[in-house]
Design a protein around this motif. Structure first.
Motif, PDB file in Angstrom:
ATOM      1  N   PHE A 146       0.826  -1.198   0.000  1.00 38.71           N
ATOM      2  CA  PHE A 146       0.000   0.000   0.000  1.00 38.71           C
ATOM      3  C   PHE A 146       0.865   1.254   0.000  1.00 38.71           C
ATOM      4  CE2 PHE A 146      -2.602  -3.327   2.068  1.00 38.71           C
ATOM      5  CZ  PHE A 146      -3.620  -3.381   1.114  1.00 38.71           C
ATOM      6  N   PRO A 147       0.277   2.432  -0.286  1.00 38.59           N
ATOM      7  CA  PRO A 147       1.064   3.667  -0.337  1.00 38.59           C
ATOM      8  C   PRO A 147       1.840   3.927   0.951  1.00 38.59           C
ATOM      9  CG  PRO A 147      -1.127   4.031  -1.239  1.00 38.59           C
ATOM     10  CD  PRO A 147      -1.144   2.668  -0.650  1.00 38.59           C
ATOM     11  N   GLU A 148       2.901   4.713   0.836  1.00 38.42           N
ATOM     12  CA  GLU A 148       3.749   4.998   1.996  1.00 38.42           C
ATOM     13  C   GLU A 148       3.024   5.816   3.058  1.00 38.42           C
ATOM     14  OE1 GLU A 148       7.944   5.940   1.388  1.00 38.42           O
ATOM     15  OE2 GLU A 148       7.591   5.773  -0.767  1.00 38.42           O
ATOM     16  N   LYS A 149       2.093   6.697   2.657  1.00 40.29           N
ATOM     17  CA  LYS A 149       1.343   7.522   3.604  1.00 40.29           C
ATOM     18  C   LYS A 149      -0.132   7.478   3.232  1.00 40.29           C
ATOM     19  CE  LYS A 149       5.111  10.754   4.645  1.00 40.29           C
ATOM     20  NZ  LYS A 149       5.533  12.176   4.702  1.00 40.29           N
ATOM     21  N   LEU A 150      -0.978   7.386   4.253  1.00 39.97           N
ATOM     22  CA  LEU A 150      -2.417   7.360   4.040  1.00 39.97           C
ATOM     23  C   LEU A 150      -3.126   8.086   5.181  1.00 39.97           C
ATOM     24  CD1 LEU A 150      -3.100   3.664   2.935  1.00 39.97           C
ATOM     25  CD2 LEU A 150      -3.516   5.708   1.554  1.00 39.97           C
ATOM     26  N   LEU A 151      -4.211   8.752   4.850  1.00 37.97           N
ATOM     27  CA  LEU A 151      -5.106   9.275   5.872  1.00 37.97           C
ATOM     28  C   LEU A 151      -6.036   8.151   6.313  1.00 37.97           C
ATOM     29  CD1 LEU A 151      -6.125  12.712   4.303  1.00 37.97           C
ATOM     30  CD2 LEU A 151      -4.555  12.342   6.204  1.00 37.97           C
ATOM     31  N   ALA A 152      -6.467   8.208   7.544  1.00 36.74           N
ATOM     32  CA  ALA A 152      -7.389   7.203   8.057  1.00 36.74           C
ATOM     33  C   ALA A 152      -8.511   7.893   8.807  1.00 36.74           C
ATOM     34  CB  ALA A 152      -6.667   6.223   8.985  1.00 36.74           C
ATOM     35  N   GLU A 153      -9.730   7.385   8.634  1.00 36.76           N
ATOM     36  CA  GLU A 153     -10.835   7.957   9.383  1.00 36.76           C
ATOM     37  C   GLU A 153     -10.630   7.697  10.874  1.00 36.76           C
ATOM     38  OE1 GLU A 153     -14.544   6.205   8.328  1.00 36.76           O
ATOM     39  OE2 GLU A 153     -13.998   4.204   8.972  1.00 36.76           O
ATOM     40  N   PRO A 159     -10.930  14.056   3.208  1.00 33.86           N
ATOM     41  CA  PRO A 159     -10.800  14.763   1.927  1.00 33.86           C
ATOM     42  C   PRO A 159     -11.444  13.966   0.795  1.00 33.86           C
ATOM     43  CG  PRO A 159      -8.706  14.695   3.099  1.00 33.86           C
ATOM     44  CD  PRO A 159      -9.628  13.780   3.828  1.00 33.86           C
ATOM     45  N   GLU A 160     -11.958  14.646  -0.166  1.00 30.86           N
ATOM     46  CA  GLU A 160     -12.700  13.990  -1.241  1.00 30.86           C
ATOM     47  C   GLU A 160     -11.810  13.135  -2.146  1.00 30.86           C
ATOM     48  OE1 GLU A 160     -15.958  13.777  -2.067  1.00 30.86           O
ATOM     49  OE2 GLU A 160     -16.409  14.693  -0.130  1.00 30.86           O
ATOM     50  N   ASN A 161     -10.636  13.651  -2.514  1.00 29.07           N
ATOM     51  CA  ASN A 161      -9.841  12.996  -3.551  1.00 29.07           C
ATOM     52  C   ASN A 161      -8.501  12.460  -3.072  1.00 29.07           C
ATOM     53  OD1 ASN A 161     -11.791  13.571  -5.618  1.00 29.07           O
ATOM     54  ND2 ASN A 161     -11.060  15.691  -5.610  1.00 29.07           N
ATOM     55  N   GLU A 162      -8.274  12.440  -1.767  1.00 28.25           N
ATOM     56  CA  GLU A 162      -7.024  11.884  -1.241  1.00 28.25           C
ATOM     57  C   GLU A 162      -7.231  10.449  -0.797  1.00 28.25           C
ATOM     58  OE1 GLU A 162      -4.644  14.138   1.473  1.00 28.25           O
ATOM     59  OE2 GLU A 162      -5.632  16.017   0.903  1.00 28.25           O
ATOM     60  N   PRO A 163      -6.243   9.583  -1.013  1.00 29.84           N
ATOM     61  CA  PRO A 163      -6.369   8.188  -0.572  1.00 29.84           C
ATOM     62  C   PRO A 163      -6.572   8.122   0.936  1.00 29.84           C
ATOM     63  CG  PRO A 163      -4.504   8.460  -2.061  1.00 29.84           C
ATOM     64  CD  PRO A 163      -4.983   9.834  -1.718  1.00 29.84           C
ATOM     65  N   ARG A 170     -17.689  -0.644   3.599  1.00 27.75           N
ATOM     66  CA  ARG A 170     -17.912  -0.271   2.208  1.00 27.75           C
ATOM     67  C   ARG A 170     -18.003   1.246   2.050  1.00 27.75           C
ATOM     68  NH1 ARG A 170     -22.079   1.605  -0.454  1.00 27.75           N
ATOM     69  NH2 ARG A 170     -22.405   1.090  -2.668  1.00 27.75           N
ATOM     70  N   GLN A 171     -17.393   1.756   0.961  1.00 27.94           N
ATOM     71  CA  GLN A 171     -17.478   3.173   0.601  1.00 27.94           C
ATOM     72  C   GLN A 171     -17.657   3.283  -0.906  1.00 27.94           C
ATOM     73  OE1 GLN A 171     -17.169   6.145   2.484  1.00 27.94           O
ATOM     74  NE2 GLN A 171     -17.359   4.926   4.346  1.00 27.94           N
ATOM     75  N   ASP A 172     -18.328   4.352  -1.331  1.00 21.66           N
ATOM     76  CA  ASP A 172     -18.575   4.543  -2.766  1.00 21.66           C
ATOM     77  C   ASP A 172     -17.401   5.189  -3.490  1.00 21.66           C
ATOM     78  OD1 ASP A 172     -21.173   3.449  -2.901  1.00 21.66           O
ATOM     79  OD2 ASP A 172     -22.009   5.280  -2.024  1.00 21.66           O
ATOM     80  N   LYS A 173     -16.603   5.995  -2.775  1.00 20.26           N
ATOM     81  CA  LYS A 173     -15.543   6.752  -3.427  1.00 20.26           C
ATOM     82  C   LYS A 173     -14.370   5.846  -3.798  1.00 20.26           C
ATOM     83  CE  LYS A 173     -16.677  11.136  -1.214  1.00 20.26           C
ATOM     84  NZ  LYS A 173     -17.889  10.647  -0.537  1.00 20.26           N
TER      85      LYS A 173
END
Length: 673
Positions: free
Chosen positions: A337-344, A373-377, A383-386
């Motif tokens: 997976f990517p090196e950095k990710l946002l998490a809820e 954010p809308e367009n950030e990983p 389940r999510q739609d985005k």
């Protein structure tokens, strides 16, 4: 047993006066010894321990002076411990060593006096040992191993030929004890410029410097304007830089040893353990103790004879090859997976597990109430739609205990396309089954898995007893597994039926003479999820309601010709493993591949798959597994090993232990958010 010193052979009692050493829980079995801890009070009153054959010290660090003084008073030998050349995945500040060396004569990085390693290097190898050394060298490079292995691999391309210069942390004991100084690094830079005037000089800083834990030896400001010098401060994996270098320059860094394994010319400006054997270009004169040897002798001595290793999953001492494979597999998993990710904002009890399942990725959890954010990983639960979301859910072999009861997960799935239970759109599992070409090894593992899952009666939660008996008078038994009706797998995976009572009514209508057994979902039975709709009506459509039995044991008792009917329950997949006919009233992940009877087929699923192909995709490739022993990612096979052990422990635990476990669960549930 301490190798290389006859006076200590077959002795297994050591004394530790170091709090740091005492924290390494697996140190005693690594040394095949019993370690007696002598605290400050006992030392002050002159405590005598006649059972100890040696006193342990960590290398030649200042803290080792306490051990040296105590050993002298007790008239005992000193056994110096240090990190091995294959140490761990993470840095030392975050992970105990999985490899150590133990030396009764000195320590490998102290060139001022003899060490056991030097004696071991001089020992000739027989043909079998030479072949083993060759195999280790080849596999070391294939796996791209280093002392530390936390950084993911990158394609290193500087656009021109380069040589590698290795910085070290200021104050590193190996510099002084390796007959070098801070000035040695400037000499190294000067010689590299003279020998390779047309090359780019890449100066690699130590991982601890990158992590901000220590300082290096080069002035960034002074070198930043020199066109032929590149200060490499990125968190790159060292073998990636070694691989493309035309030569490697070191003072005393272990990177020089690793460069030899890669077949690179190595220049030294101190006297590290691998210098002075005729394998490197040395500035300093070698001690008379060192004579020319073959590379296999150096490798075999350093990685096989001198070091001891601990396998974090087996919780036992192991050979270097076993640890190499484990570390290598961790590196593969950590790069997915990517090196950095946002998490809820995950519940607190899930966050540490999430960090482990995303090992190799830096997670930043969003504050309470702040939208993603809308367009950030981003990483989200369920389940999510985005399309930018990485969706996480429980895996198919989850735990010994219920997920709703906050039992630690053995597996989660992480899907970058959708989610396996959402039949309204593709998922990563569906893509694997549609497109992935499975290897012979994966199919062989899948065949073995099916055998284990059936023999060991493994299910998703692995709870319940074994009391149900199949009616002898029944012609056909149909097992109907209940589901949590609010579950997303019904909402998005069952286009027509949404309630358990609706399913039971359909099954009865189509099979009026069958003996229908209904098993409610264990979360509903435990009161952890909402009860079924129209629960009182269920009894009119079934012959039996089974509450407590383990699902795997129920499936095992079905006879040939019996069936499982379900909307989307995982029980259908578990039934397929046992050769039971499955009828699907929804579109679960295992339907549509030619293995089930589908009342409402999914048009995207066109490819026919064998059972072993389905199992390989579903249980080997798609999920991630977590070892409770190592605290790291693991294989499905190891997860099954641990589930078997945990089930046996719970079966044999005392009433007091049961109460303690339940109390811990209650406390955890109070802290769940």
């Amino acid at each position: 047993m301490v190798k290389g010193n006859a006076s200590l052979r077959n002795k297994n009692n050591y004394i530790s006066v170091s709090p740091a050493l005492n924290k390494i829980k697996h140190l005693a079995p690594m040394l095949d010894a019993q370690i007696n801890v002598v605290g400050r009070f006992k030392r002050c009153i002159g405590f005598q321990d006649n059972l100890g054959q040696a006193v342990l010290a960590w290398g030649r660090k200042p803290s080792s002076k306490v051990a040296e003084r105590y050993a002298k008073r007790q008239k005992l030998p000193l056994l110096r411990i240090e990190d091995a050349f294959l140490r761990s995945v993470e840095l030392g500040a975050h992970c105990p060593p999985l490899g150590i060396v133990a030396d009764t004569q000195g320590i490998y990085y102290d060139a001022r006096s003899a060490s056991e390693l030097e004696a071991l290097i001089l020992q000739p190898l027989n043909e079998e040992q030479q072949q083993r050394a060759d195999t280790i060298q080849k596999r070391w490079c294939e796996l791209k191993l280093s002392k530390y292995n936390l950084h993911r691999s990158h394609n290193v391309d500087y656009g021109r030929p380069y040589v590698l210069l290795v910085d070290q942390t200021a104050g590193d004991a190996s510099i002084n004890y390796g007959l070098a100084s801070a000035e040695s690094f400037q000499e190294m830079l000067s010689v590299a410029k003279q020998r390779f005037p047309e090359h780019l000089l890449v100066i690699k800083t130590h991982p601890d410097v990158i992590a901000g834990l220590k300082q290096g030896h080069f002035n960034i400001d002074q070198l930043s304007n020199q066109s032929n010098v590149r200060l490499e401060g990125r968190p790159l994996h060292t073998p990636d830089i070694i691989e493309g270098a035309d030569a490697v320059f070191c003072v005393t860094s272990q990177v020089g040893f690793e460069a030899l394994l890669w077949g690179k010319p190595v220049y030294t400006f101190g006297m590290p353990f691998y210098a002075g054997w005729g394998l490197t270009n040395d500035t300093l004169k070698a001690p008379s103790r060192r004579n020319p040897v073959f590379l296999q002798q150096l490798l075999y001595a350093a990685l096989v004879r001198y070091a001891r290793y601990w396998h974090p999953e087996k919780q036992a001492a192991c050979q270097v090859e076993e640890l190499m494979e484990w570390v290598g597999q961790q590196r593969i998993w950590r790069q997915r997976f990517p090196e950095k990710l946002l998490a809820e904002r995950f519940p607190r009890w899930k966050r540490e597990y999430l960090k482990t399942f995303f090992s190799g990725t830096q997670l930043q959890f969003m504050p309470r109430g702040k939208a993603l954010p809308e367009n950030e990983p981003c990483v989200v639960w369920g389940r999510q739609d985005k399309q930018s979301r990485l969706c996480v859910e429980d895996g198919f072999i989850r735990s010994v205990g219920l997920g709703a009861d906050l039992t630690a997960p053995k597996s989660w799935v992480i899907d970058d396309m959708g989610m396996y239970y959402d039949a309204t759109r593709p998922s990563r599992l569906e893509a694997i089954l549609n497109d992935y070409e499975l290897s012979d090894d994966e199919l062989s593992r899948a065949e073995a898995l099916v055998g284990r899952l059936v023999k060991e009666q493994v299910s998703k939660y692995n709870v319940g007893d074994n009391s149900w008996k199949r009616p002898k008078t029944a012609k056909v038994v149909i097992l109907v597994p209940g589901q949590v009706e609010s579950d997303a797998s019904i909402q998005y995976g069952s286009p027509n039926l949404k309630q358990n009572v609706e399913l039971l009514a359909q099954v009865r209508m189509q099979n009026p003479d069958a003996h229908i057994v209904y098993k409610p979902h264990p979360d509903v039975v435990a009161g952890l999820r909402n009860p079924d709709s129209n629960e009182s009506e269920q009894v009119q459509f079934c012959d039996e309601i089974v509450i407590r039995d383990n699902m795997a044991s129920l499936l095992e008792k079905l006879a040939p010709g019996d069936e499982v009917h379900t909307m989307t329950s995982l029980t259908g997949f578990e039934a397929l493993l046992r050769g039971i006919q499955v009828c699907c009233y929804g579109q679960p992940f295992y339907s549509g591949w030619g293995l089930t009877q589908d009342l409402y087929p999914n048009s995207r699923r066109q490819k026919k798959r064998s059972l072993y192909e389905l199992v390989a995709a579903t249980l080997i490739i798609y999920p991630r597994y977590l070892s409770s022993k190592s605290g790291c990612l693991t294989s499905v096979e190891q997860a099954l090993n641990e589930i078997a052990e945990e089930r046996l422990e719970q079966k044999n635990e005392t009433y007091t232990a049961q109460l303690s476990r339940r109390l811990k669960r209650m406390i955890l549930r109070l802290k769940r958010f």
